[in-house]
Design an enzyme around this catalytic site. Structure first.
Site, PDB file in Angstrom:
ATOM      1  N   GLY A   1       0.752  -1.159  -0.002  1.00 12.32           N
ATOM      2  CA  GLY A   1      -0.096   0.037  -0.079  1.00 12.32           C
ATOM      3  C   GLY A   1       0.673   1.275  -0.145  1.00 12.32           C
ATOM      4  O   GLY A   1       2.189   1.075  -0.040  1.00 12.32           O
TER       5      GLY A   1
ATOM      6  N   CYS B   1      -9.522  -1.097  -3.182  1.00 11.82           N
ATOM      7  CA  CYS B   1      -9.245  -0.930  -4.764  1.00 11.82           C
ATOM      8  C   CYS B   1      -9.855  -1.618  -5.801  1.00 11.82           C
ATOM      9  O   CYS B   1      -9.517  -2.754  -5.948  1.00 11.82           O
ATOM     10  CB  CYS B   1      -7.692  -0.963  -4.948  1.00 11.82           C
ATOM     11  SG  CYS B   1      -6.916  -0.634  -6.314  1.00 11.82           S
TER      12      CYS B   1
ATOM     13  N   TYR C   1      -6.735  -5.120 -12.991  1.00 14.01           N
ATOM     14  CA  TYR C   1      -5.608  -5.618 -13.626  1.00 14.01           C
ATOM     15  C   TYR C   1      -4.746  -6.241 -12.603  1.00 14.01           C
ATOM     16  O   TYR C   1      -3.951  -7.151 -12.859  1.00 14.01           O
ATOM     17  CB  TYR C   1      -5.007  -4.174 -14.088  1.00 14.01           C
ATOM     18  CG  TYR C   1      -3.449  -4.362 -14.283  1.00 14.01           C
ATOM     19  CD1 TYR C   1      -3.019  -4.840 -15.420  1.00 14.01           C
ATOM     20  CD2 TYR C   1      -2.403  -3.876 -13.462  1.00 14.01           C
ATOM     21  CE1 TYR C   1      -1.717  -4.936 -15.850  1.00 14.01           C
ATOM     22  CE2 TYR C   1      -1.094  -4.095 -13.998  1.00 14.01           C
ATOM     23  CZ  TYR C   1      -0.609  -4.353 -14.998  1.00 14.01           C
ATOM     24  OH  TYR C   1       0.687  -4.659 -15.403  1.00 14.01           O
TER      25      TYR C   1
ATOM     26  N   SER D   1      -3.421  -9.190 -19.868  1.00 14.95           N
ATOM     27  CA  SER D   1      -4.499  -8.379 -18.969  1.00 14.95           C
ATOM     28  C   SER D   1      -5.863  -8.146 -19.509  1.00 14.95           C
ATOM     29  O   SER D   1      -6.626  -8.106 -18.975  1.00 14.95           O
ATOM     30  CB  SER D   1      -3.744  -7.066 -18.859  1.00 14.95           C
ATOM     31  OG  SER D   1      -3.283  -6.603 -20.405  1.00 14.95           O
TER      32      SER D   1
ATOM     33  N   ASP E   1      -8.457  -4.774 -24.049  1.00 19.76           N
ATOM     34  CA  ASP E   1      -7.363  -4.732 -23.068  1.00 19.76           C
ATOM     35  C   ASP E   1      -7.790  -4.466 -21.890  1.00 19.76           C
ATOM     36  O   ASP E   1      -9.129  -3.579 -21.653  1.00 19.76           O
ATOM     37  CB  ASP E   1      -6.241  -4.169 -23.434  1.00 19.76           C
ATOM     38  CG  ASP E   1      -4.824  -4.208 -22.714  1.00 19.76           C
ATOM     39  OD1 ASP E   1      -4.868  -5.090 -21.717  1.00 19.76           O
ATOM     40  OD2 ASP E   1      -3.926  -3.550 -23.056  1.00 19.76           O
ATOM     41  N   ASP E   2      -7.334  -4.470 -20.650  1.00 23.36           N
ATOM     42  CA  ASP E   2      -7.966  -4.036 -19.250  1.00 23.36           C
ATOM     43  C   ASP E   2      -7.831  -2.400 -19.101  1.00 23.36           C
ATOM     44  O   ASP E   2      -8.886  -2.059 -18.608  1.00 23.36           O
ATOM     45  CB  ASP E   2      -7.078  -4.861 -17.973  1.00 23.36           C
ATOM     46  CG  ASP E   2      -5.777  -4.109 -17.937  1.00 23.36           C
ATOM     47  OD1 ASP E   2      -4.825  -4.150 -18.725  1.00 23.36           O
ATOM     48  OD2 ASP E   2      -5.773  -3.425 -16.987  1.00 23.36           O
TER      49      ASP E   2
ATOM     50  N   CYS F   1      -3.122   7.687  -8.630  1.00 18.81           N
ATOM     51  CA  CYS F   1      -3.501   6.902  -7.409  1.00 18.81           C
ATOM     52  C   CYS F   1      -2.528   7.076  -6.572  1.00 18.81           C
ATOM     53  O   CYS F   1      -1.174   7.257  -6.860  1.00 18.81           O
ATOM     54  CB  CYS F   1      -3.499   5.402  -7.763  1.00 18.81           C
ATOM     55  SG  CYS F   1      -3.772   4.128  -6.518  1.00 18.81           S
TER      56      CYS F   1
ATOM     57  N   CYS G   1     -13.004   1.833  -4.220  1.00 15.64           N
ATOM     58  CA  CYS G   1     -12.299   3.240  -4.355  1.00 15.64           C
ATOM     59  C   CYS G   1     -12.116   3.466  -5.893  1.00 15.64           C
ATOM     60  O   CYS G   1     -11.661   2.460  -6.502  1.00 15.64           O
ATOM     61  CB  CYS G   1     -10.867   3.171  -3.807  1.00 15.64           C
ATOM     62  SG  CYS G   1     -10.278   4.898  -4.169  1.00 15.64           S
TER      63      CYS G   1
ATOM     64  N   CYS H   1      -9.370   7.029  -9.221  1.00 20.45           N
ATOM     65  CA  CYS H   1      -8.344   7.045 -10.434  1.00 20.45           C
ATOM     66  C   CYS H   1      -9.419   7.489 -11.686  1.00 20.45           C
ATOM     67  O   CYS H   1      -8.984   7.759 -12.846  1.00 20.45           O
ATOM     68  CB  CYS H   1      -7.465   5.894 -10.769  1.00 20.45           C
ATOM     69  SG  CYS H   1      -8.573   4.249 -10.752  1.00 20.45           S
TER      70      CYS H   1
HETATM   71  P1  AMP Z   1      -0.239   2.147 -22.075  1.00 24.72           P
HETATM   72  O1  AMP Z   1      -0.871   1.755 -23.463  1.00 24.72           O
HETATM   73  O2  AMP Z   1       1.178   2.426 -22.195  1.00 24.72           O
HETATM   74  O3  AMP Z   1      -1.138   3.007 -21.513  1.00 24.72           O
HETATM   75  O4  AMP Z   1      -0.182   0.720 -21.430  1.00 24.72           O
HETATM   76  C1  AMP Z   1      -1.460  -0.018 -21.147  1.00 24.72           C
HETATM   77  C2  AMP Z   1      -0.943  -1.362 -20.541  1.00 24.72           C
HETATM   78  O5  AMP Z   1      -0.188  -1.433 -19.351  1.00 24.72           O
HETATM   79  C3  AMP Z   1      -2.295  -2.062 -20.520  1.00 24.72           C
HETATM   80  O6  AMP Z   1      -2.085  -3.668 -20.997  1.00 24.72           O
HETATM   81  C4  AMP Z   1      -2.347  -2.538 -18.879  1.00 24.72           C
HETATM   82  O7  AMP Z   1      -2.615  -3.497 -18.443  1.00 24.72           O
HETATM   83  C5  AMP Z   1      -0.956  -2.227 -18.565  1.00 24.72           C
HETATM   84  N1  AMP Z   1      -0.757  -1.405 -17.029  1.00 24.72           N
HETATM   85  C6  AMP Z   1      -1.682  -1.688 -16.203  1.00 24.72           C
HETATM   86  N2  AMP Z   1      -1.557  -0.828 -15.248  1.00 24.72           N
HETATM   87  C7  AMP Z   1      -0.556  -0.109 -15.358  1.00 24.72           C
HETATM   88  C8  AMP Z   1       0.527   0.719 -14.529  1.00 24.72           C
HETATM   89  N3  AMP Z   1       0.001   0.870 -13.329  1.00 24.72           N
HETATM   90  N4  AMP Z   1       1.449   1.193 -15.013  1.00 24.72           N
HETATM   91  C9  AMP Z   1       1.629   0.805 -16.342  1.00 24.72           C
HETATM   92  N5  AMP Z   1       1.026   0.108 -17.003  1.00 24.72           N
HETATM   93  C10 AMP Z   1      -0.040  -0.581 -16.482  1.00 24.72           C
END
Ligand code: AMP
Length: 458
Positions: free
Chosen positions: A103, A238, A244, A285, A347-348, A384, A435, A438
């Site tokens: 955390g 969260c 993710y 993801s 994608d997530d 966040c 939460c 974001c």
């Molecule tokens: P981008 O296109 O550079 O924004 O990257 C998106 C990808 O980064 C997705 O596949 C997400 O699953 C992954 N991702 C998720 N959380 C984070 C994070 N906290 N920092 C960086 N990449 C992440």
């Protein structure tokens, strides 16, 4: 983000901690450590690297004992250096203390300045070190009182495991930001960020450590304390853990992650029903949301890009000519399959947009005729402060650009983000307990927008 594991009353506890951390490796790949009480004092071993790189049979044998805690780290305060590897261990008044924290605290910097003024000397740049200093400061009043007092001073996200010689304590912030599960094994006890660690160890999951609970395990067994009035503030689990972070085979906040991710895909289809030759995830993801979308729509699910699971660190910077190298190393399109096809890619999340831009470009180069890109959460517009590594707002693509602008930037036919309502529907009865800061900018507590993860290093 980090992963933590605790073992009590089990011979060769270090081995259990090791396998627990192995299952939690997705929560942090920068460093790992295990601290064990050997009957007299706490010993530890830790280093930068993956669990399998840092530990071997010999190192685990050098950590005998029945009580252990372990930690894998993905830094969100303080840089990735040896001094910042957890568990953080100290000796104080003939006691040995070790702490593992998942955390991010929002008032650590102020507390640190205050403690330094009183003469405390800090060894790391971790926010977590503040917790140890406060506990030690109040320790004269007894361990539980010291932890309770500390919890009332720190604010933010903390799921913590603390070893104080032969006593293992788990405590969790009253908002319940990060998960922490509790279970039994062969007359002993185990704690872990996610239940996937329990499955590997054969631990029977009993329950979560409750938000605001202090769970003390000593030779008399477990005992709970609740220093806060019940329900003093709304729960703030969260939601990004579901989207993710957590492993799909885990239960977090008593809900299975796989099921929630599939619900995200069902809801994506409900909100954005498209037709195409096939649905494909950016693995891993996007995999489970893509599965949900495929099942809801009847459109076949295919793996249009293949993931290399064996990527370690690369030290060679790709040259201009090889600029796709880093993308292709991880995900490579199946050209024969994608050529001339209309595809729904799932994608997530979209964070900065740069990885997605490259990935989309590579499926375009593979000959996709039309690309519809669906994201299984709403636009990420706010940073966040509670332990997910989201950059400052200026680096979040959706903070500065409209959906249409992002679509043009990605150069695709459709860009659709799941709505907030679709997201909430996917978590069912947890909808009022999560939460969403974001996405909405409504933080469950006051935050400092000037926060940087290297704040203690400037
Ligand atoms: P981008 O296109 O550079 O924004 O990257 C998106 C990808 O980064 C997705 O596949 C997400 O699953 C992954 N991702 C998720 N959380 C984070 C994070 N906290 N920092 C960086 N990449 C992440």
């Amino acid at each position: 983000m980090c992963g933590i594991v605790g073992i009590f009353g089990i011979p060769v506890a270090s081995k259990y901690a090791y396998f627990g951390l192995y299952s939690l490796q997705h929560r942090g790949q920068e460093s790992v450590g295990i601290a064990v009480f050997d009957g007299k004092c706490i010993r530890e071993y830790k280093n930068l690297g993956l669990v399998s790189e840092v530990f071997d049979e010999k190192k685990l044998q050098e950590l005998p004992g029945e009580i252990a805690i372990g930690h894998v780290r993905y830094s969100t305060t303080g840089s990735s250096t040896y001094q910042n590897v957890q568990p953080f261990c100290v000796k104080y008044a003939k006691k040995t203390i070790a702490l593992a924290h998942n955390g991010n605290l929002v008032n650590a910097y102020n507390l640190r300045c205050e403690l330094e003024e009183e003469g405390h000397i800090f060894q790391t740049t971790l926010d977590s070190e503040v917790i140890v200093h406060l506990i030690v400061k109040y320790l004269r009043e007894g361990l539980v009182a010291a932890i309770t007092k500390t919890m009332k001073r720190i604010r933010g996200a903390y799921s913590v495991l603390l070893l104080c010689d032969d006593v293992l304590v788990a405590f969790r912030d009253p908002w319940g930001f990060r998960p922490l599960a509790f279970g039994v094994l062969n007359g002993g006890y185990a704690l872990a960020s996610e239940t996937c660690a329990f499955d590997l160890l054969g631990v029977e999951y009993l329950r979560d450590v409750a938000p605001g609970e202090v769970l003390v395990i000593d030779e008399n067994g477990p005992k709970s304390y609740f220093p806060f009035e019940r329900d003093p503030q709304p729960l703030s689990h969260c939601i990004f853990e579901f989207i993710y972070f957590a492993r799909p085979d885990s239960l977090i906040y008593q809900k299975n992650v796989y099921t929630v991710r599939k619900n995200l895909g069902f809801n994506l289809y409900r909100e954005c029903p498209l037709r195409a030759d096939f649905v494909m995830p950016f693995p891993d993801s996007g995999t489970y949301a893509a599965l949900g979308y495929s099942q809801a729509s009847g459109i076949p699910l295919e793996f249009g890009v293949i993931r290399n699971h064996y990527i370690g660190r690369t030290f060679i910077q790709p040259s201009e000519k090889l600029r796709d190298l880093s993308v292709r190393m991880k995900l490579n399109p199946v050209r024969e399959f994608i050529r001339e096809k209309e595809v729904i890619v799932i994608d997530d999340s979209l964070v900065r947009g740069t990885t997605s831009k490259n990935r989309i470009r590579s499926i375009k180069l593979a000959g996709a005729k039309k690309i519809h890109f669906l994201i299984s959460c709403p636009p990420l517009r706010y940073p966040c402060f509670f332990g997910i590594d989201f950059p400052q707002a200026k680096e979040l693509i959706a903070a500065k650009h409209s959906v249409e602008e992002i679509r043009k930037f990605l150069d695709i036919d459709t860009l659709y983000y799941l709505s907030l309502e679709g997201l909430l529907d996917s978590v069912g009865d947890l909808r009022d307990k999560v939460c969403l800061a974001c996405f909405t900018g409504n933080y469950p507590m006051e935050v400092d927008f000037s926060f940087r993860k290297d704040i203690t290093e400037l």
